[in-house]
Scaffold this active site. Sequence first.
Site, PDB file in Angstrom:
ATOM      1  N   ASN A   1      -7.249   5.274  94.399  1.00 17.04           N
ATOM      2  CA  ASN A   1      -8.450   5.044  93.881  1.00 17.04           C
ATOM      3  C   ASN A   1      -7.961   4.437  92.569  1.00 17.04           C
ATOM      4  O   ASN A   1      -7.308   3.498  92.024  1.00 17.04           O
ATOM      5  CB  ASN A   1      -9.487   6.066  93.583  1.00 17.04           C
ATOM      6  CG  ASN A   1     -10.883   5.855  92.350  1.00 17.04           C
ATOM      7  OD1 ASN A   1     -10.997   3.824  92.178  1.00 17.04           O
ATOM      8  ND2 ASN A   1     -11.525   5.748  91.646  1.00 17.04           N
TER       9      ASN A   1
ATOM     10  N   ARG B   1     -10.095   3.411  98.194  1.00 19.30           N
ATOM     11  CA  ARG B   1     -11.965   3.388  98.096  1.00 19.30           C
ATOM     12  C   ARG B   1     -11.826   1.659  98.320  1.00 19.30           C
ATOM     13  O   ARG B   1     -10.470   0.770  97.370  1.00 19.30           O
ATOM     14  CB  ARG B   1     -12.062   3.410  95.992  1.00 19.30           C
ATOM     15  CG  ARG B   1     -13.264   3.503  96.195  1.00 19.30           C
ATOM     16  CD  ARG B   1     -13.378   3.805  93.953  1.00 19.30           C
ATOM     17  NE  ARG B   1     -14.315   2.824  93.498  1.00 19.30           N
ATOM     18  CZ  ARG B   1     -14.083   2.236  92.406  1.00 19.30           C
ATOM     19  NH1 ARG B   1     -13.565   2.390  91.703  1.00 19.30           N
ATOM     20  NH2 ARG B   1     -15.158   1.756  91.843  1.00 19.30           N
TER      21      ARG B   1
ATOM     22  N   HIS C   1     -20.463   1.976  93.340  1.00 18.42           N
ATOM     23  CA  HIS C   1     -19.869   3.063  92.273  1.00 18.42           C
ATOM     24  C   HIS C   1     -20.683   4.020  93.776  1.00 18.42           C
ATOM     25  O   HIS C   1     -21.215   5.451  93.100  1.00 18.42           O
ATOM     26  CB  HIS C   1     -20.924   3.867  91.284  1.00 18.42           C
ATOM     27  CG  HIS C   1     -20.140   3.236  89.769  1.00 18.42           C
ATOM     28  ND1 HIS C   1     -20.773   2.079  89.090  1.00 18.42           N
ATOM     29  CD2 HIS C   1     -19.476   2.798  89.716  1.00 18.42           C
ATOM     30  CE1 HIS C   1     -20.080   2.077  87.970  1.00 18.42           C
ATOM     31  NE2 HIS C   1     -18.623   2.274  88.748  1.00 18.42           N
TER      32      HIS C   1
ATOM     33  N   HIS D   1     -24.307   6.385  86.463  1.00 17.39           N
ATOM     34  CA  HIS D   1     -22.943   6.574  85.984  1.00 17.39           C
ATOM     35  C   HIS D   1     -22.514   5.272  84.653  1.00 17.39           C
ATOM     36  O   HIS D   1     -22.064   4.554  85.238  1.00 17.39           O
ATOM     37  CB  HIS D   1     -22.183   5.899  87.130  1.00 17.39           C
ATOM     38  CG  HIS D   1     -20.388   5.995  87.669  1.00 17.39           C
ATOM     39  ND1 HIS D   1     -19.651   7.257  88.095  1.00 17.39           N
ATOM     40  CD2 HIS D   1     -19.508   4.924  86.478  1.00 17.39           C
ATOM     41  CE1 HIS D   1     -18.419   6.739  87.358  1.00 17.39           C
ATOM     42  NE2 HIS D   1     -18.225   5.872  87.062  1.00 17.39           N
TER      43      HIS D   1
ATOM     44  N   ASN E   1     -16.239   2.016  82.084  1.00 11.09           N
ATOM     45  CA  ASN E   1     -15.628   0.621  81.579  1.00 11.09           C
ATOM     46  C   ASN E   1     -16.998  -0.361  82.685  1.00 11.09           C
ATOM     47  O   ASN E   1     -17.893  -1.081  82.241  1.00 11.09           O
ATOM     48  CB  ASN E   1     -14.771   0.569  81.407  1.00 11.09           C
ATOM     49  CG  ASN E   1     -13.471   0.487  81.015  1.00 11.09           C
ATOM     50  OD1 ASN E   1     -13.796   0.870  80.011  1.00 11.09           O
ATOM     51  ND2 ASN E   1     -12.551   1.079  81.537  1.00 11.09           N
ATOM     52  N   GLY E   2     -17.631  -0.133  84.415  1.00 12.87           N
ATOM     53  CA  GLY E   2     -18.057  -0.502  84.683  1.00 12.87           C
ATOM     54  C   GLY E   2     -19.602   1.112  85.197  1.00 12.87           C
ATOM     55  O   GLY E   2     -18.920   2.334  84.794  1.00 12.87           O
TER      56      GLY E   2
ATOM     57  N   ARG F   1     -17.957  -6.780  80.974  1.00 17.58           N
ATOM     58  CA  ARG F   1     -19.373  -7.560  82.076  1.00 17.58           C
ATOM     59  C   ARG F   1     -20.390  -7.630  82.036  1.00 17.58           C
ATOM     60  O   ARG F   1     -21.114  -6.855  81.080  1.00 17.58           O
ATOM     61  CB  ARG F   1     -19.389  -6.903  83.577  1.00 17.58           C
ATOM     62  CG  ARG F   1     -17.977  -7.025  84.620  1.00 17.58           C
ATOM     63  CD  ARG F   1     -18.071  -5.847  85.908  1.00 17.58           C
ATOM     64  NE  ARG F   1     -17.150  -4.986  86.161  1.00 17.58           N
ATOM     65  CZ  ARG F   1     -17.423  -4.066  86.368  1.00 17.58           C
ATOM     66  NH1 ARG F   1     -18.618  -3.461  87.632  1.00 17.58           N
ATOM     67  NH2 ARG F   1     -16.157  -2.997  86.425  1.00 17.58           N
TER      68      ARG F   1
ATOM     69  N   ARG G   1     -15.905   3.798  72.011  1.00 15.12           N
ATOM     70  CA  ARG G   1     -15.519   4.708  70.999  1.00 15.12           C
ATOM     71  C   ARG G   1     -14.413   3.591  69.709  1.00 15.12           C
ATOM     72  O   ARG G   1     -15.214   4.215  69.011  1.00 15.12           O
ATOM     73  CB  ARG G   1     -13.973   5.684  71.605  1.00 15.12           C
ATOM     74  CG  ARG G   1     -14.233   7.244  72.074  1.00 15.12           C
ATOM     75  CD  ARG G   1     -12.967   6.986  72.685  1.00 15.12           C
ATOM     76  NE  ARG G   1     -12.573   6.483  73.712  1.00 15.12           N
ATOM     77  CZ  ARG G   1     -11.645   6.782  74.680  1.00 15.12           C
ATOM     78  NH1 ARG G   1     -10.884   7.870  74.795  1.00 15.12           N
ATOM     79  NH2 ARG G   1     -11.106   5.836  75.203  1.00 15.12           N
TER      80      ARG G   1
ATOM     81  N   GLY H   1     -17.300   8.281  81.971  1.00 18.27           N
ATOM     82  CA  GLY H   1     -15.708   8.414  80.467  1.00 18.27           C
ATOM     83  C   GLY H   1     -16.842   8.345  79.667  1.00 18.27           C
ATOM     84  O   GLY H   1     -17.166   8.811  78.954  1.00 18.27           O
TER      85      GLY H   1
ATOM     86  N   GLY I   1     -20.844   8.614  80.031  1.00 19.25           N
ATOM     87  CA  GLY I   1     -21.619   9.744  80.728  1.00 19.25           C
ATOM     88  C   GLY I   1     -21.523  11.146  80.064  1.00 19.25           C
ATOM     89  O   GLY I   1     -22.415  11.217  79.877  1.00 19.25           O
ATOM     90  N   GLU I   2     -20.380  10.852  80.351  1.00 16.56           N
ATOM     91  CA  GLU I   2     -19.758  12.514  80.175  1.00 16.56           C
ATOM     92  C   GLU I   2     -19.542  13.114  78.951  1.00 16.56           C
ATOM     93  O   GLU I   2     -19.314  13.707  78.927  1.00 16.56           O
ATOM     94  CB  GLU I   2     -17.987  12.751  81.516  1.00 16.56           C
ATOM     95  CG  GLU I   2     -18.630  12.336  82.541  1.00 16.56           C
ATOM     96  CD  GLU I   2     -17.593  12.483  83.645  1.00 16.56           C
ATOM     97  OE1 GLU I   2     -16.337  12.929  83.007  1.00 16.56           O
ATOM     98  OE2 GLU I   2     -17.557  12.110  84.684  1.00 16.56           O
ATOM     99  N   ASN I   3     -18.980  12.069  77.950  1.00 12.26           N
ATOM    100  CA  ASN I   3     -17.401  12.439  76.852  1.00 12.26           C
ATOM    101  C   ASN I   3     -18.780  12.397  75.455  1.00 12.26           C
ATOM    102  O   ASN I   3     -18.312  12.245  74.334  1.00 12.26           O
ATOM    103  CB  ASN I   3     -16.903  11.687  76.865  1.00 12.26           C
ATOM    104  CG  ASN I   3     -16.099  12.065  77.664  1.00 12.26           C
ATOM    105  OD1 ASN I   3     -16.081  14.041  78.163  1.00 12.26           O
ATOM    106  ND2 ASN I   3     -15.891  11.447  78.423  1.00 12.26           N
TER     107      ASN I   3
ATOM    108  N   GLU J   1     -13.980  11.031  91.671  1.00 15.83           N
ATOM    109  CA  GLU J   1     -13.852   9.532  93.304  1.00 15.83           C
ATOM    110  C   GLU J   1     -13.224  10.008  94.239  1.00 15.83           C
ATOM    111  O   GLU J   1     -12.666   9.827  95.022  1.00 15.83           O
ATOM    112  CB  GLU J   1     -14.164   8.046  92.633  1.00 15.83           C
ATOM    113  CG  GLU J   1     -15.469   8.142  91.692  1.00 15.83           C
ATOM    114  CD  GLU J   1     -15.329   6.325  91.493  1.00 15.83           C
ATOM    115  OE1 GLU J   1     -16.138   5.828  91.011  1.00 15.83           O
ATOM    116  OE2 GLU J   1     -14.184   6.282  90.558  1.00 15.83           O
TER     117      GLU J   1
END
Length: 401
Positions: free
Chosen positions: A8, A89, A177, A205, A208-209, A238, A282, A327, A329-331, A378
Amino acid sequence: MHSILAINSGSSSLRFALFEVGESLPQILIGKFDRIGFPDAKLSFTDVLANKSDERMVDALDHVACVPLLVELLEKKTGLDSVSTIGHRVVHGGPRYRDAVRVDGAVLEELRRISPFAPNHLPDAIALMEVFTAKFPQVPQIACFDTAFHSALPRVAKLLPIPRRYEAKGVQRYGFHGLSYDFLTQELERVAGAKAANGRIILAHLGNGASMAAVRDGKSMDTSMGFTPAAGLVMSTRSGDLDPGLVAFLGRSEQMTETQFDRMIHHESGLLGVSEISSDIRDLLAREAADIRAAEAVALFCYQAKKWVGAFAAALGGLDTLVFAGGIGENSPSIRARICEGLGFLGIELNEPRNRENAPVISAQNGRVAVRIIRTDEELMIARSVSRVLGLGAVKERIES
Ligand code: ADP
């Protein structure tokens, strides 16, 4: 042992994972090359069977330079003979590829033809496939496309509002994605059942992207990224969606060239551009009380994401499930809370303690919409795609278990 190697590659990283072929695709080895192209490039990995992690600095000027280092690691850990298939990927499948395919000369030729669609990704992906083919000539390789999940988008979601003749040249919304969205859809079915998985879903999702997908009956109905992964939400560097009039304005007023514009929207915009501090959310959360630029960048990220939730709820005719992944969304409880704030009219209400704990379900009991966090994978999706394409019989294992 027979194993599937999942590759990936991102813009400056290359993640890899080795799975044992079988019903449940158990992980054997996982790892990542970071900061490829920089003097402080690093390889970190976990030998899952031995439960041992390690990391070291490496010389990795580009993605291809990572291959001999990975081969050396595989040789030490499992022996090269154990690698029986390799899945990659691939960001863009163009108009032709609607599913993963086995890589051969014709596939590589088509990917070369559509390389201008993703000039920052496809040439690297092709080079990687060629190097792996040279090293493992007998091992089948499968290309797994990020666009495939969206290949059956409704026509109205695919069409771009520019002169029709460009469509014949492949200019349309593709969406990206897809491996993550495919995984999240399968995982949602596993944890919440078929009824939820066939409902009206927004998958967010946010890494970073960052992108969102509106999904119904398990199919992508719309998505925020477009012809390229630069469209849609505000991202780490972006821009996401912009006024198209800016191209001519900056060309005239700043003599900005097409190359400079491209660099600006991909590498100098988004959280980094607005904050002038960092592309990492962060860092911005830590600085927002002291620096208005950090506060504005975070506010813009959340505001735009909220607007996309509203737009996709409208496209779906209502909403049953909202899933956060990636990263951020989950954290990040704080970012999720800010995106969801004020969306009570759609039935989105968070349970604050659960949100703070990054719990699997973070919606309030009286919220009509189930809000979930799912850790995306992924690499596992690549391994499942490889199994399916090669008929290895290990596709639905986790869903059925
Ligand atoms: P990529 O798109 O490169 O795979 P990731 O999915 O790893 O990126 O997401 C990277 C983003 O996730 C960064 O902005 C980072 O700040 C954010 N992130 C990672 N961990 C946390 C955390 N614990 N809290 C808040 N944000 C986090």
